[in-house]
Design an enzyme around this catalytic site. Structure first.
Site, PDB file in Angstrom:
ATOM      1  N   TYR A  24       7.563  10.217  28.532  1.00  0.00           N
ATOM      2  CA  TYR A  24       6.623  10.078  27.559  1.00  0.00           C
ATOM      3  C   TYR A  24       7.679   9.541  26.430  1.00  0.00           C
ATOM      4  O   TYR A  24       7.410  10.332  25.156  1.00  0.00           O
ATOM      5  CB  TYR A  24       5.825  11.215  27.116  1.00  0.00           C
ATOM      6  CG  TYR A  24       4.502  10.588  26.474  1.00  0.00           C
ATOM      7  CD1 TYR A  24       3.430  10.158  26.991  1.00  0.00           C
ATOM      8  CD2 TYR A  24       4.510  10.793  25.060  1.00  0.00           C
ATOM      9  CE1 TYR A  24       2.492   9.875  26.383  1.00  0.00           C
ATOM     10  CE2 TYR A  24       3.494  10.610  24.322  1.00  0.00           C
ATOM     11  CZ  TYR A  24       2.357   9.741  24.726  1.00  0.00           C
ATOM     12  OH  TYR A  24       1.218   9.544  24.174  1.00  0.00           O
ATOM     13  N   ARG A  47       9.377  17.236  31.098  1.00  0.00           N
ATOM     14  CA  ARG A  47      10.239  18.421  30.955  1.00  0.00           C
ATOM     15  C   ARG A  47       9.647  19.314  30.059  1.00  0.00           C
ATOM     16  O   ARG A  47       9.394  18.723  28.713  1.00  0.00           O
ATOM     17  CB  ARG A  47      11.771  18.373  30.741  1.00  0.00           C
ATOM     18  CG  ARG A  47      11.907  17.561  29.263  1.00  0.00           C
ATOM     19  CD  ARG A  47      13.525  17.492  29.398  1.00  0.00           C
ATOM     20  NE  ARG A  47      13.926  16.635  28.469  1.00  0.00           N
ATOM     21  CZ  ARG A  47      15.258  16.145  28.057  1.00  0.00           C
ATOM     22  NH1 ARG A  47      16.208  16.769  28.784  1.00  0.00           N
ATOM     23  NH2 ARG A  47      15.653  15.259  27.135  1.00  0.00           N
ATOM     24  N   HIS A  84      19.156   8.681  34.123  1.00  0.00           N
ATOM     25  CA  HIS A  84      18.701   9.965  34.702  1.00  0.00           C
ATOM     26  C   HIS A  84      17.755   9.741  35.759  1.00  0.00           C
ATOM     27  O   HIS A  84      17.412  10.852  36.464  1.00  0.00           O
ATOM     28  CB  HIS A  84      18.206  10.786  33.437  1.00  0.00           C
ATOM     29  CG  HIS A  84      19.116  11.187  32.627  1.00  0.00           C
ATOM     30  ND1 HIS A  84      20.063  12.018  32.559  1.00  0.00           N
ATOM     31  CD2 HIS A  84      19.080  10.782  31.154  1.00  0.00           C
ATOM     32  CE1 HIS A  84      20.800  12.228  31.410  1.00  0.00           C
ATOM     33  NE2 HIS A  84      20.253  11.443  30.564  1.00  0.00           N
ATOM     34  N   HIS A 107      12.226  -0.995  34.962  1.00  0.00           N
ATOM     35  CA  HIS A 107      13.462  -1.814  35.278  1.00  0.00           C
ATOM     36  C   HIS A 107      14.134  -1.516  36.439  1.00  0.00           C
ATOM     37  O   HIS A 107      13.951  -0.303  36.999  1.00  0.00           O
ATOM     38  CB  HIS A 107      14.556  -1.252  34.020  1.00  0.00           C
ATOM     39  CG  HIS A 107      15.793  -1.836  34.165  1.00  0.00           C
ATOM     40  ND1 HIS A 107      15.932  -3.102  34.177  1.00  0.00           N
ATOM     41  CD2 HIS A 107      16.990  -1.164  33.882  1.00  0.00           C
ATOM     42  CE1 HIS A 107      17.394  -3.211  34.049  1.00  0.00           C
ATOM     43  NE2 HIS A 107      17.979  -2.192  34.140  1.00  0.00           N
ATOM     44  N   GLU A 226      26.795 -12.371   4.234  1.00  0.00           N
ATOM     45  CA  GLU A 226      27.051 -13.616   5.029  1.00  0.00           C
ATOM     46  C   GLU A 226      27.017 -13.444   6.466  1.00  0.00           C
ATOM     47  O   GLU A 226      26.540 -14.258   7.393  1.00  0.00           O
ATOM     48  CB  GLU A 226      28.384 -14.137   4.554  1.00  0.00           C
ATOM     49  CG  GLU A 226      28.512 -14.353   2.851  1.00  0.00           C
ATOM     50  CD  GLU A 226      27.580 -15.733   2.669  1.00  0.00           C
ATOM     51  OE1 GLU A 226      27.027 -16.500   3.508  1.00  0.00           O
ATOM     52  OE2 GLU A 226      26.756 -15.599   1.611  1.00  0.00           O
TER      53      GLU A 226
HETATM   54  N1  LIG Z   1      13.478   0.966  25.657  1.00  0.00           N
HETATM   55  C1  LIG Z   1      12.723  -0.513  26.067  1.00  0.00           C
HETATM   56  O1  LIG Z   1      12.589  -1.167  25.237  1.00  0.00           O
HETATM   57  C2  LIG Z   1      12.532  -0.718  27.416  1.00  0.00           C
HETATM   58  C3  LIG Z   1      11.793  -2.109  27.893  1.00  0.00           C
HETATM   59  C4  LIG Z   1      11.583  -2.350  29.089  1.00  0.00           C
HETATM   60  C5  LIG Z   1      11.941  -1.498  30.073  1.00  0.00           C
HETATM   61  N2  LIG Z   1      12.630  -0.482  29.642  1.00  0.00           N
HETATM   62  C6  LIG Z   1      12.692   0.705  30.873  1.00  0.00           C
HETATM   63  O2  LIG Z   1      11.793   1.768  30.618  1.00  0.00           O
HETATM   64  C7  LIG Z   1      12.424   2.975  31.118  1.00  0.00           C
HETATM   65  C8  LIG Z   1      12.303   4.106  30.235  1.00  0.00           C
HETATM   66  O3  LIG Z   1      13.109   3.642  28.969  1.00  0.00           O
HETATM   67  P1  LIG Z   1      12.840   4.365  27.727  1.00  0.00           P
HETATM   68  O4  LIG Z   1      13.612   3.566  26.854  1.00  0.00           O
HETATM   69  O5  LIG Z   1      11.223   4.438  27.451  1.00  0.00           O
HETATM   70  O6  LIG Z   1      13.200   6.016  28.002  1.00  0.00           O
HETATM   71  P2  LIG Z   1      13.318   6.996  26.733  1.00  0.00           P
HETATM   72  O7  LIG Z   1      12.487   6.799  25.753  1.00  0.00           O
HETATM   73  O8  LIG Z   1      14.919   7.122  26.547  1.00  0.00           O
HETATM   74  O9  LIG Z   1      13.119   8.317  27.458  1.00  0.00           O
HETATM   75  C9  LIG Z   1      11.846   8.520  28.218  1.00  0.00           C
HETATM   76  C10 LIG Z   1      11.749   9.957  28.482  1.00  0.00           C
HETATM   77  O10 LIG Z   1      12.685  10.760  29.315  1.00  0.00           O
HETATM   78  C11 LIG Z   1      12.756  12.014  29.281  1.00  0.00           C
HETATM   79  N3  LIG Z   1      14.123  12.399  29.347  1.00  0.00           N
HETATM   80  C12 LIG Z   1      15.520  11.952  28.954  1.00  0.00           C
HETATM   81  N4  LIG Z   1      16.243  12.429  29.399  1.00  0.00           N
HETATM   82  C13 LIG Z   1      15.913  13.175  30.596  1.00  0.00           C
HETATM   83  C14 LIG Z   1      16.450  14.307  31.227  1.00  0.00           C
HETATM   84  N5  LIG Z   1      17.795  14.430  31.285  1.00  0.00           N
HETATM   85  N6  LIG Z   1      15.347  15.018  31.965  1.00  0.00           N
HETATM   86  C15 LIG Z   1      14.133  15.153  31.880  1.00  0.00           C
HETATM   87  N7  LIG Z   1      13.784  14.016  31.060  1.00  0.00           N
HETATM   88  C16 LIG Z   1      14.443  13.121  30.245  1.00  0.00           C
HETATM   89  C17 LIG Z   1      12.601  12.102  27.522  1.00  0.00           C
HETATM   90  O11 LIG Z   1      12.002  13.535  27.354  1.00  0.00           O
HETATM   91  P3  LIG Z   1      12.112  14.225  26.161  1.00  0.00           P
HETATM   92  O12 LIG Z   1      10.809  13.707  25.264  1.00  0.00           O
HETATM   93  O13 LIG Z   1      11.842  15.526  26.569  1.00  0.00           O
HETATM   94  O14 LIG Z   1      13.439  14.151  25.643  1.00  0.00           O
HETATM   95  C18 LIG Z   1      11.722  10.922  27.153  1.00  0.00           C
HETATM   96  O15 LIG Z   1      10.425  11.421  26.883  1.00  0.00           O
HETATM   97  C19 LIG Z   1      13.763   2.670  31.579  1.00  0.00           C
HETATM   98  O16 LIG Z   1      13.869   2.076  32.929  1.00  0.00           O
HETATM   99  C20 LIG Z   1      14.064   1.435  30.655  1.00  0.00           C
HETATM  100  O17 LIG Z   1      15.194   0.494  31.416  1.00  0.00           O
HETATM  101  C21 LIG Z   1      12.840   0.276  28.357  1.00  0.00           C
END
Ligand SMILES: NC(=O)c1ccc[n+]([C@@H]2O[C@H](COP(=O)([O-])OP(=O)(O)OC[C@H]3O[C@@H](n4cnc5c(N)ncnc54)[C@H](OP(=O)(O)O)[C@@H]3O)[C@@H](O)[C@H]2O)c1
Length: 326
Positions: A24, A47, A84, A107, A226
């Site tokens: 989330y 988690r 992860h 992704h 700039e």
């Molecule tokens: N970011 C973008 O703009 C974007 C755009 C399109 C697609 N995507 C894709 O969407 C997917 C998710 O990306 P995101 O940017 O949304 O991810 P994110 O915000 O960095 O992380 C999502 C969740 O992952 C949990 N998490 C992180 N490390 C963890 C671990 N070691 N063990 C268990 N839970 C963990 C976090 O939980 P906690 O809250 O507990 O820390 C967080 O709620 C990826 O595949 C990415 O390529 C992203």
């Protein structure tokens, strides 16, 4: 390229299924909120004790462990950080996801490079919104949508595409356009774009320009205006109307000087390096390096982060205060 819109899909396909959103964060919160507002039953996997779990509970979602959430749903969306996903999938999803369920990704990296190999009975699809989660949510709330990519890696049920399309419609993406692609194309072009241009090339060029002026004795504020601050003006013009439109709206001096400088900066060597970056992506070398570094506690990422001096951002703060009149 085939483009799907609201009339092409059936929201009912996803409304009759329970969806587990694992993670989330940036994407996950927007997926969960948009799906719920589109009439879909959503549970969150997170988690224990994490920010995501707390925020999801505050938003009124049932929050479960990853394995419980995955085992309770017909559709499981992996909105977790790409580096992860392999470990979490192996440890908590592979053994609990229901037979015949659909497994979604935002992704394609983990699947395309074989970092996880989903069971044969699972549908595997990709819905990649073209922008950050808060934008995906804001567009939905405004009655609009964000464009998204759609791809199916495995159609075990015969319904994988219909499920993926219905999922994208529930995100609101059908209001903009849902573009059909493959895991390979989405993944390789996305990685190349962020490495060679968006997150690698452009920031490095901006910073090098700033430092060239400062080292030559100009004031950091002028260098920032700039080389950094005005970058947005050019990108906005390109986004508004394209490259010719941008060139029509800059001075002849800027256009002439820019053309001459571009030939000195982007050379055959730069182009060869871009092709080498693409080769590393396509061969899986980059993905394996990312996962190995994550597994070792990210020492290389930390070293790369530490090499950026903070001075440029301190100047940026001063410049933003000047521009904002503070
Ligand atoms: N970011 C973008 O703009 C974007 C755009 C399109 C697609 N995507 C894709 O969407 C997917 C998710 O990306 P995101 O940017 O949304 O991810 P994110 O915000 O960095 O992380 C999502 C969740 O992952 C949990 N998490 C992180 N490390 C963890 C671990 N070691 N063990 C268990 N839970 C963990 C976090 O939980 P906690 O809250 O507990 O820390 C967080 O709620 C990826 O595949 C990415 O390529 C992203």
């Amino acid at each position: 390229m085939k483009i799907y819109r609201e009339v092409d899909g059936d929201l009912g396909v996803i409304r009759k299924r329970r969806v587990a959103i694992l993670g989330y964060g940036n994407q996950g919160h927007a997926h969960a909120l948009n799906l719920r507002d589109s009439g879909v039953e959503v549970v969150i996997g997170a988690r224990e004790g994490g920010t995501g779990a707390r925020k999801a509970a505050e938003a009124g979602f049932p929050v479960l462990r990853f394995d419980e959430a995955a085992g309770s749903a017909d559709v499981v969306m992996m909105t977790l950080p790409d580096e992860h996903i392999p470990a979490i999938y192996e440890r908590e999803v592979a053994g609990s996801i229901r037979p015949g369920a659909a497994l979604g990704f935002a992704h394609g990296l983990a699947v395309h490079f074989g970092l996880i190999v989903p069971r044969e009975d699972l549908d595997v699809f990709l819905i990649g919104p073209k922008g950050a989660g808060r934008w995906l949510r804001a567009e939905y709330e405004a009655g609009r949508g964000l464009a998204a990519l759609i791809a199916v890696h495995r159609d075990a049920s015969g319904e994988a595409f219909a499920i993926a399309l219905a999922y994208a419609l529930a995100l609101g993406c059908g209001r903009a356009g849902i573009l059909e692609t493959t895991f390979a194309e989405e993944c390789e072009t996305d990685l190349f774009g962020e490495q060679a241009v968006l997150c690698g090339g452009i920031p490095a060029l901006i910073e090098a320009g700033f430092r060239t002026l400062v080292e030559a004795g100009y004031s950091p504020e002028m260098a920032y205006f700039e080389c950094v601050h005005e970058a947005k003006l050019i990108v906005d013009l390109i986004a508004e109307g394209g490259f010719a439109y941008m060139r029509d709206r800059i001075s002849t001096t800027a256009e002439y000087g820019g053309e001459l400088a571009a030939d000195r900066l982007v050379t055959d060597r730069t182009r060869a390096e871009m092709r080498a970056i693409l080769d590393d992506i396509r061969s899986g070398t980059f993905a394996r390096r990312l996962i190995a570094d994550t597994g070792a506690g990210s020492p290389e990422l930390e070293r790369l982060r530490r090499r950026h001096p903070r001075d440029i951002d301190e100047v940026g703060e001063r410049v933003r205060r000047i521009v904002g009149g503070k």
